[in-house]
Design a protein around this motif. Sequence first.
Motif, PDB file in Angstrom:
ATOM      1  N   ARG A  32      54.526 -36.480  65.471  1.00  0.00           N
ATOM      2  CA  ARG A  32      55.170 -37.708  65.040  1.00  0.00           C
ATOM      3  C   ARG A  32      56.201 -38.120  66.067  1.00  0.00           C
ATOM      4  O   ARG A  32      56.961 -37.297  66.562  1.00  0.00           O
ATOM      5  CB  ARG A  32      55.894 -37.495  63.717  1.00  0.00           C
ATOM      6  CG  ARG A  32      55.018 -37.561  62.558  1.00  0.00           C
ATOM      7  CD  ARG A  32      55.907 -37.755  61.355  1.00  0.00           C
ATOM      8  NE  ARG A  32      55.445 -36.935  60.267  1.00  0.00           N
ATOM      9  CZ  ARG A  32      56.054 -36.824  59.112  1.00  0.00           C
ATOM     10  NH1 ARG A  32      57.183 -37.449  58.915  1.00  0.00           N
ATOM     11  NH2 ARG A  32      55.547 -36.097  58.178  1.00  0.00           N
ATOM     12  N   VAL A  33      56.222 -39.411  66.344  1.00  0.00           N
ATOM     13  CA  VAL A  33      57.183 -39.951  67.312  1.00  0.00           C
ATOM     14  C   VAL A  33      57.973 -41.033  66.596  1.00  0.00           C
ATOM     15  O   VAL A  33      57.408 -41.908  65.934  1.00  0.00           O
ATOM     16  CB  VAL A  33      56.477 -40.538  68.548  1.00  0.00           C
ATOM     17  CG1 VAL A  33      57.479 -41.120  69.515  1.00  0.00           C
ATOM     18  CG2 VAL A  33      55.635 -39.484  69.229  1.00  0.00           C
ATOM     19  N   ALA A  34      59.281 -40.958  66.725  1.00  0.00           N
ATOM     20  CA  ALA A  34      60.154 -41.945  66.088  1.00  0.00           C
ATOM     21  C   ALA A  34      60.838 -42.775  67.175  1.00  0.00           C
ATOM     22  O   ALA A  34      61.110 -42.292  68.274  1.00  0.00           O
ATOM     23  CB  ALA A  34      61.190 -41.252  65.223  1.00  0.00           C
ATOM     24  N   ARG A  35      61.107 -44.021  66.816  1.00  0.00           N
ATOM     25  CA  ARG A  35      61.812 -44.932  67.716  1.00  0.00           C
ATOM     26  C   ARG A  35      62.952 -45.572  66.957  1.00  0.00           C
ATOM     27  O   ARG A  35      62.933 -45.650  65.734  1.00  0.00           O
ATOM     28  CB  ARG A  35      60.884 -46.043  68.190  1.00  0.00           C
ATOM     29  CG  ARG A  35      59.938 -45.626  69.245  1.00  0.00           C
ATOM     30  CD  ARG A  35      59.466 -46.861  69.948  1.00  0.00           C
ATOM     31  NE  ARG A  35      58.771 -46.485  71.150  1.00  0.00           N
ATOM     32  CZ  ARG A  35      58.037 -47.302  71.841  1.00  0.00           C
ATOM     33  NH1 ARG A  35      57.896 -48.543  71.454  1.00  0.00           N
ATOM     34  NH2 ARG A  35      57.449 -46.902  72.922  1.00  0.00           N
ATOM     35  N   LEU A  36      63.901 -46.112  67.720  1.00  0.00           N
ATOM     36  CA  LEU A  36      64.974 -46.864  67.103  1.00  0.00           C
ATOM     37  C   LEU A  36      64.591 -48.331  67.097  1.00  0.00           C
ATOM     38  O   LEU A  36      64.140 -48.867  68.105  1.00  0.00           O
ATOM     39  CB  LEU A  36      66.281 -46.668  67.871  1.00  0.00           C
ATOM     40  CG  LEU A  36      66.844 -45.251  67.899  1.00  0.00           C
ATOM     41  CD1 LEU A  36      68.103 -45.210  68.755  1.00  0.00           C
ATOM     42  CD2 LEU A  36      67.139 -44.753  66.500  1.00  0.00           C
ATOM     43  N   ASN A  37      64.782 -49.001  65.965  1.00  0.00           N
ATOM     44  CA  ASN A  37      64.459 -50.417  65.880  1.00  0.00           C
ATOM     45  C   ASN A  37      65.653 -51.243  66.354  1.00  0.00           C
ATOM     46  O   ASN A  37      66.649 -50.694  66.830  1.00  0.00           O
ATOM     47  CB  ASN A  37      64.003 -50.798  64.473  1.00  0.00           C
ATOM     48  CG  ASN A  37      65.094 -50.608  63.430  1.00  0.00           C
ATOM     49  OD1 ASN A  37      66.256 -50.373  63.755  1.00  0.00           O
ATOM     50  ND2 ASN A  37      64.704 -50.705  62.158  1.00  0.00           N
ATOM     51  N   GLY A  43      69.004 -50.286  65.041  1.00  0.00           N
ATOM     52  CA  GLY A  43      69.467 -48.943  65.375  1.00  0.00           C
ATOM     53  C   GLY A  43      68.982 -47.903  64.382  1.00  0.00           C
ATOM     54  O   GLY A  43      69.435 -46.756  64.415  1.00  0.00           O
ATOM     55  N   GLU A  44      68.059 -48.289  63.506  1.00  0.00           N
ATOM     56  CA  GLU A  44      67.502 -47.362  62.531  1.00  0.00           C
ATOM     57  C   GLU A  44      66.286 -46.658  63.119  1.00  0.00           C
ATOM     58  O   GLU A  44      65.559 -47.224  63.921  1.00  0.00           O
ATOM     59  CB  GLU A  44      67.089 -48.127  61.268  1.00  0.00           C
ATOM     60  CG  GLU A  44      68.240 -48.839  60.588  1.00  0.00           C
ATOM     61  CD  GLU A  44      67.764 -49.788  59.504  1.00  0.00           C
ATOM     62  OE1 GLU A  44      66.556 -50.139  59.500  1.00  0.00           O
ATOM     63  OE2 GLU A  44      68.589 -50.177  58.680  1.00  0.00           O
ATOM     64  N   ARG A  45      66.080 -45.437  62.668  1.00  0.00           N
ATOM     65  CA  ARG A  45      64.965 -44.640  63.152  1.00  0.00           C
ATOM     66  C   ARG A  45      63.706 -44.973  62.368  1.00  0.00           C
ATOM     67  O   ARG A  45      63.700 -44.950  61.139  1.00  0.00           O
ATOM     68  CB  ARG A  45      65.338 -43.175  62.973  1.00  0.00           C
ATOM     69  CG  ARG A  45      64.627 -42.288  63.862  1.00  0.00           C
ATOM     70  CD  ARG A  45      65.243 -40.917  63.852  1.00  0.00           C
ATOM     71  NE  ARG A  45      64.234 -40.052  64.360  1.00  0.00           N
ATOM     72  CZ  ARG A  45      64.057 -38.809  64.009  1.00  0.00           C
ATOM     73  NH1 ARG A  45      64.874 -38.256  63.166  1.00  0.00           N
ATOM     74  NH2 ARG A  45      63.093 -38.119  64.516  1.00  0.00           N
ATOM     75  N   GLU A  46      62.592 -45.259  63.113  1.00  0.00           N
ATOM     76  CA  GLU A  46      61.298 -45.566  62.490  1.00  0.00           C
ATOM     77  C   GLU A  46      60.241 -44.660  63.084  1.00  0.00           C
ATOM     78  O   GLU A  46      60.219 -44.432  64.289  1.00  0.00           O
ATOM     79  CB  GLU A  46      60.884 -47.016  62.781  1.00  0.00           C
ATOM     80  CG  GLU A  46      61.702 -48.064  62.143  1.00  0.00           C
ATOM     81  CD  GLU A  46      61.169 -49.461  62.484  1.00  0.00           C
ATOM     82  OE1 GLU A  46      60.451 -49.602  63.500  1.00  0.00           O
ATOM     83  OE2 GLU A  46      61.468 -50.380  61.730  1.00  0.00           O
ATOM     84  N   ILE A  47      59.342 -44.185  62.253  1.00  0.00           N
ATOM     85  CA  ILE A  47      58.210 -43.384  62.724  1.00  0.00           C
ATOM     86  C   ILE A  47      57.103 -44.362  63.106  1.00  0.00           C
ATOM     87  O   ILE A  47      56.802 -45.299  62.376  1.00  0.00           O
ATOM     88  CB  ILE A  47      57.723 -42.428  61.619  1.00  0.00           C
ATOM     89  CG1 ILE A  47      58.877 -41.555  61.169  1.00  0.00           C
ATOM     90  CG2 ILE A  47      56.492 -41.682  62.089  1.00  0.00           C
ATOM     91  CD1 ILE A  47      58.772 -40.119  61.306  1.00  0.00           C
TER      92      ILE A  47
END
Length: 177
Positions: free
Chosen positions: A143-148, A151-155
């Motif tokens: 799983r890779v998460a990014r910041l939207n 500034g929230e973390r999204e998978i």
Amino acid sequence: MKFMRLPTLVLGLVCVLPLAAHAQWQWVDNAGKKVFSDQAPPPDIPEKNIVRRAGGASSRPALAPVTPPSDAVAGTPLAAPARSASGAVRPSGVDKELEEKTKRAEDAEKARQAAEAQKLAQAKAENCNRARQSKATYDSGIRVARLNDKGEREIMDDKARAEEQQRLQTVISGDCK
């Protein structure tokens, strides 16, 4: 009475001084610029480009014609420089210091371009390594998460993951050669 002669003498010298500046050559060089000098123009300047001669001279000093040596082949350039009637080598009109300065400037420009090319190659290699590492991470399936934007973390979902893999493959194809 001697004191009266001194100012007259000084005044006479001051009046004669500008005549020395009158002994100037003026011509238009090959680049179209007007040149002022106390020396005659170089031999490659045509007669029509000479605007003014020093001291009212009617023509350039005559040079003896150059005869090729007997062993020279017709149509080939001579190896020896042309000589005047007195046997001395004619000046070529090229300034050695200017040539050296120009050569140093060209060498410095080449060195700057080489350093810039090396810096660019190093940046490409670094981009290549980062893209390969990122692609390996995406290919592993974790799983890779990014910041939207907030500034929230999204998978990342499968579609975003595939788009990122495609982008990384494009970077690898462009930078890793």
